[in-house]
Motif scaffolding. Structure first.
Motif, PDB file in Angstrom:
ATOM      1  N   ASP A 298      42.347  45.371  43.129  1.00 26.88           N
ATOM      2  CA  ASP A 298      41.238  45.656  44.175  1.00 26.88           C
ATOM      3  C   ASP A 298      40.245  45.045  43.708  1.00 26.88           C
ATOM      4  N   LYS A 299      40.138  43.851  42.805  1.00 30.31           N
ATOM      5  CA  LYS A 299      38.883  42.837  42.921  1.00 30.31           C
ATOM      6  C   LYS A 299      38.800  41.937  43.757  1.00 30.31           C
ATOM      7  N   MET A 300      37.517  41.720  44.144  1.00 23.24           N
ATOM      8  CA  MET A 300      37.198  40.633  45.325  1.00 23.24           C
ATOM      9  C   MET A 300      37.465  39.250  44.540  1.00 23.24           C
ATOM     10  N   ASP A 301      37.384  39.092  43.336  1.00 19.00           N
ATOM     11  CA  ASP A 301      37.292  37.518  42.903  1.00 19.00           C
ATOM     12  C   ASP A 301      38.580  37.320  41.883  1.00 19.00           C
TER      13      ASP A 301
ATOM     14  N   SER B 254      47.734  42.603  49.455  1.00 20.51           N
ATOM     15  CA  SER B 254      46.434  42.934  49.337  1.00 20.51           C
ATOM     16  C   SER B 254      45.827  43.143  50.586  1.00 20.51           C
ATOM     17  N   SER B 255      44.846  44.038  50.696  1.00 21.61           N
ATOM     18  CA  SER B 255      44.011  44.251  52.023  1.00 21.61           C
ATOM     19  C   SER B 255      43.114  43.055  52.435  1.00 21.61           C
TER      20      SER B 255
ATOM     21  N   PHE C 162      41.260  40.505  49.515  1.00 20.51           N
ATOM     22  CA  PHE C 162      41.908  39.333  49.487  1.00 20.51           C
ATOM     23  C   PHE C 162      41.072  38.104  50.009  1.00 20.51           C
ATOM     24  N   GLN C 163      40.309  38.224  50.919  1.00 20.20           N
ATOM     25  CA  GLN C 163      39.784  37.224  51.794  1.00 20.20           C
ATOM     26  C   GLN C 163      38.995  36.221  50.830  1.00 20.20           C
ATOM     27  N   GLN C 164      38.131  36.988  50.132  1.00 19.84           N
ATOM     28  CA  GLN C 164      37.171  36.157  49.048  1.00 19.84           C
ATOM     29  C   GLN C 164      38.021  35.365  47.951  1.00 19.84           C
ATOM     30  N   THR C 165      39.038  35.917  47.607  1.00 23.34           N
ATOM     31  CA  THR C 165      40.268  35.339  46.440  1.00 23.34           C
ATOM     32  C   THR C 165      40.780  34.192  47.328  1.00 23.34           C
ATOM     33  N   LEU C 166      41.189  34.351  48.539  1.00 18.90           N
ATOM     34  CA  LEU C 166      41.765  33.258  49.278  1.00 18.90           C
ATOM     35  C   LEU C 166      40.691  31.850  49.423  1.00 18.90           C
ATOM     36  N   LEU C 167      39.477  32.210  49.810  1.00 17.66           N
ATOM     37  CA  LEU C 167      38.579  31.320  49.930  1.00 17.66           C
ATOM     38  C   LEU C 167      38.460  30.506  48.436  1.00 17.66           C
ATOM     39  N   LYS C 168      38.331  30.936  47.456  1.00 16.60           N
ATOM     40  CA  LYS C 168      38.203  30.409  46.234  1.00 16.60           C
ATOM     41  C   LYS C 168      39.535  29.561  45.848  1.00 16.60           C
ATOM     42  N   LEU C 169      40.749  30.073  46.091  1.00 15.98           N
ATOM     43  CA  LEU C 169      41.941  29.182  45.841  1.00 15.98           C
ATOM     44  C   LEU C 169      41.989  28.091  46.729  1.00 15.98           C
ATOM     45  N   ARG C 170      41.354  28.391  47.973  1.00 14.54           N
ATOM     46  CA  ARG C 170      41.565  27.338  48.607  1.00 14.54           C
ATOM     47  C   ARG C 170      40.713  26.029  48.295  1.00 14.54           C
ATOM     48  N   ALA C 171      39.626  26.533  47.768  1.00 11.06           N
ATOM     49  CA  ALA C 171      38.455  25.442  47.260  1.00 11.06           C
ATOM     50  C   ALA C 171      39.019  24.925  45.732  1.00 11.06           C
ATOM     51  N   THR C 172      39.835  25.229  45.143  1.00  9.54           N
ATOM     52  CA  THR C 172      40.647  24.626  43.998  1.00  9.54           C
ATOM     53  C   THR C 172      41.611  23.600  44.060  1.00  9.54           C
ATOM     54  N   PRO C 173      41.600  22.354  43.723  1.00  9.32           N
ATOM     55  CA  PRO C 173      42.357  21.535  43.738  1.00  9.32           C
ATOM     56  C   PRO C 173      43.866  21.465  43.470  1.00  9.32           C
ATOM     57  N   GLY C 174      43.965  22.461  42.538  1.00  6.64           N
ATOM     58  CA  GLY C 174      45.339  22.917  42.193  1.00  6.64           C
ATOM     59  C   GLY C 174      46.274  23.659  43.156  1.00  6.64           C
ATOM     60  N   PHE C 175      45.514  24.543  44.155  1.00  4.47           N
ATOM     61  CA  PHE C 175      46.140  25.231  45.042  1.00  4.47           C
ATOM     62  C   PHE C 175      45.796  24.419  46.619  1.00  4.47           C
TER      63      PHE C 175
ATOM     64  N   VAL D 104      51.462  33.810  52.634  1.00  6.23           N
ATOM     65  CA  VAL D 104      51.906  34.776  53.561  1.00  6.23           C
ATOM     66  C   VAL D 104      51.339  36.134  53.229  1.00  6.23           C
ATOM     67  N   SER D 105      50.894  36.664  54.398  1.00  6.95           N
ATOM     68  CA  SER D 105      50.283  38.170  54.260  1.00  6.95           C
ATOM     69  C   SER D 105      51.437  39.078  54.666  1.00  6.95           C
ATOM     70  N   LEU D 106      51.654  40.089  53.991  1.00  7.34           N
ATOM     71  CA  LEU D 106      52.380  41.233  54.461  1.00  7.34           C
ATOM     72  C   LEU D 106      51.372  42.065  55.486  1.00  7.34           C
ATOM     73  N   PHE D 107      51.853  42.415  56.487  1.00  4.32           N
ATOM     74  CA  PHE D 107      51.406  43.525  57.403  1.00  4.32           C
ATOM     75  C   PHE D 107      49.940  43.015  58.180  1.00  4.32           C
ATOM     76  N   ASN D 108      49.009  42.580  57.411  1.00  2.09           N
ATOM     77  CA  ASN D 108      47.631  42.537  57.798  1.00  2.09           C
ATOM     78  C   ASN D 108      47.532  40.981  58.583  1.00  2.09           C
ATOM     79  N   PRO D 109      46.985  40.616  59.456  1.00  5.93           N
ATOM     80  CA  PRO D 109      46.709  39.212  59.613  1.00  5.93           C
ATOM     81  C   PRO D 109      45.403  38.949  58.459  1.00  5.93           C
ATOM     82  N   MET D 110      45.617  37.604  58.353  1.00 11.98           N
ATOM     83  CA  MET D 110      44.170  36.725  57.512  1.00 11.98           C
ATOM     84  C   MET D 110      44.156  35.331  58.259  1.00 11.98           C
ATOM     85  N   PRO D 111      42.929  34.966  58.223  1.00 12.63           N
ATOM     86  CA  PRO D 111      42.849  33.644  58.706  1.00 12.63           C
ATOM     87  C   PRO D 111      43.388  32.579  57.691  1.00 12.63           C
ATOM     88  N   GLY D 112      44.201  31.625  58.335  1.00 11.12           N
ATOM     89  CA  GLY D 112      44.590  30.527  57.292  1.00 11.12           C
ATOM     90  C   GLY D 112      45.737  31.065  56.675  1.00 11.12           C
TER      91      GLY D 112
END
Length: 367
Positions: free
Chosen positions: A124-127, A145-146, A150-163, A169-177
């Protein structure tokens, strides 16, 4: 290119063994070594056997070689599949039957697709970022994750060249991207409320988490299903559908206080819709301890059909919405792998059906 220029082994003072090193020892070309180690038919059996033996003797680690190759390609804007999927999940779900069934489905699909699964507890960490994900060592990510976690984690992942733009793919809840795999919570809510209304119940109690439900489409869809069941029967849900705030849905005993408060405030309630089976069992025990009979006085419906409430004959008494958790796990893993292999950026949501398993915890409304 010499692979050891990009990666160093874990043992201090030693150089990673490369294909060139093995080729020099065997007196063959680098391409021959590569083919032999990958079982290519172009290399005769005797030569291949000798190369494999020399590689083992020298301590050659193919994982280091593969990682070096991926890093080299990344410098030129190219990517290569790693055969690994990352799985973010909240730690508080780990001990639940619900999670075990989902995980079983995920693992079955991963094994069948000849992939590996990297477990990433988010706590349940934001980062929470996984170094393996940011370094490009996963092809895709599955998240349980909710969204608000997870949204903040995803934004940071998208900003890394490695990812970057790799699929999530989100289980249950929709998330942008993100792609999404879920069950039909609207149908589950409608079926459970409809069953109770058809038994003559009118005042129903359901539970929500007020702070989180704005982003929790699972809860939103279930409530929409409850409302639809009322309206289809010509009933106004406004004065009939009651709600109570439940802060911890993964602890059955957490339902006791809000349940009793709701029944004191609305003694006309004759049936309860709970968010999961653990909460349903907690409600049943609370009612029994406080003088109510189930289902003679109050009917109860659970959700997920993961945790039985057994009688002396080991029969499950709990009416519950059955969710195909193993199938959901398989579907989310297969989708993540397919999107990685086919370089798909988006995918339509996949929605699996649910069903209502009627048992002994529901009965006609008391007269």
């Amino acid at each position: 290119m010499n692979d050891s220029l990009t990666l160093q082994p874990e043992h201090a003072g030693s150089q990673a063994v490369t294909l060139d090193d093995i080729a020099a020892r065997c007196g063959v070309g680098r391409t021959t070594v590569h083919r032999a180690l990958h079982g290519a038919p172009e290399v005769n059996e005797q030569t291949a056997t000798r190369i494999i033996a020399v590689a083992a003797e020298m301590g050659y680690d193919p994982a280091l070689h593969d990682m070096a190759r991926r890093m080299a390609k990344r410098r030129f804007g190219k990517t290569e599949l790693t055969g690994v999927v990352g799985f973010y999940f909240p730690m508080h779900l780990y001990a639940l039957n619900y999670f075990h069934r989902l995980f079983t489905g995920i693992m079955e699909a991963v094994v069948e697709e000849h992939y590996e699964l990297l477990i990433i507890p988010d706590a349940d960490k934001m980062d929470s970022l996984s170094p393996s994900a940011t370094r490009g060592n996963v092809d895709a990510i599955i998240t349980l994750s909710s969204p608000w976690v997870f949204q903040q984690t995803l934004l940071k992942l998208r900003a890394t060249p490695g990812f970057g733009t790799r699929p999530v793919v989100s289980l249950f809840n929709p998330m942008p991207g993100c792609a999404q795999v879920r069950c039909d919570d609207f149908a589950g809510g409608k079926a459970s409320a409809g069953h109770l209304l058809d038994l003559g119940h009118r005042h129903l109690l359901h539970f929500h988490r007020s702070r989180l439900d704005e982003n929790n489409q699972v809860s939103v869809q279930r409530v929409e299903g409850y409302l639809s069941a009322y309206r289809e029967r010509g009933l106004d849900p406004g004065p009939l559908l009651h709600d109570a705030d439940l802060r911890r849905v993964t602890r059955g005993d957490a339902i006791a206080e809000p349940l009793l408060a709701a029944l004191r405030a609305h003694p006309e309630i004759t049936a309860i819709l709970t968010p999961n089976d653990l909460s349903a069992i907690g409600a049943w025990r609370t009612l029994r301890e406080n003088g109510w009979r189930v289902p003679e006085d109050i009917s109860i419906i659970g959700h997920d059909d993961t945790d039985p409430f057994l009688n002396d004959h080991q029969q499950n008494l709990l009416t519950s919405v059955s969710v195909p958790l193993e199938a959901l796990g398989r579907e989310v893993a297969c989708l993540a792998i397919r999107m990685a292999r086919e370089r798909l950026a988006t995918h339509e949501p996949i929605i699996l059906p649910v069903s209502l398993s009627v048992r002994a915890s529901t009965a006609p409304a008391p007269r």
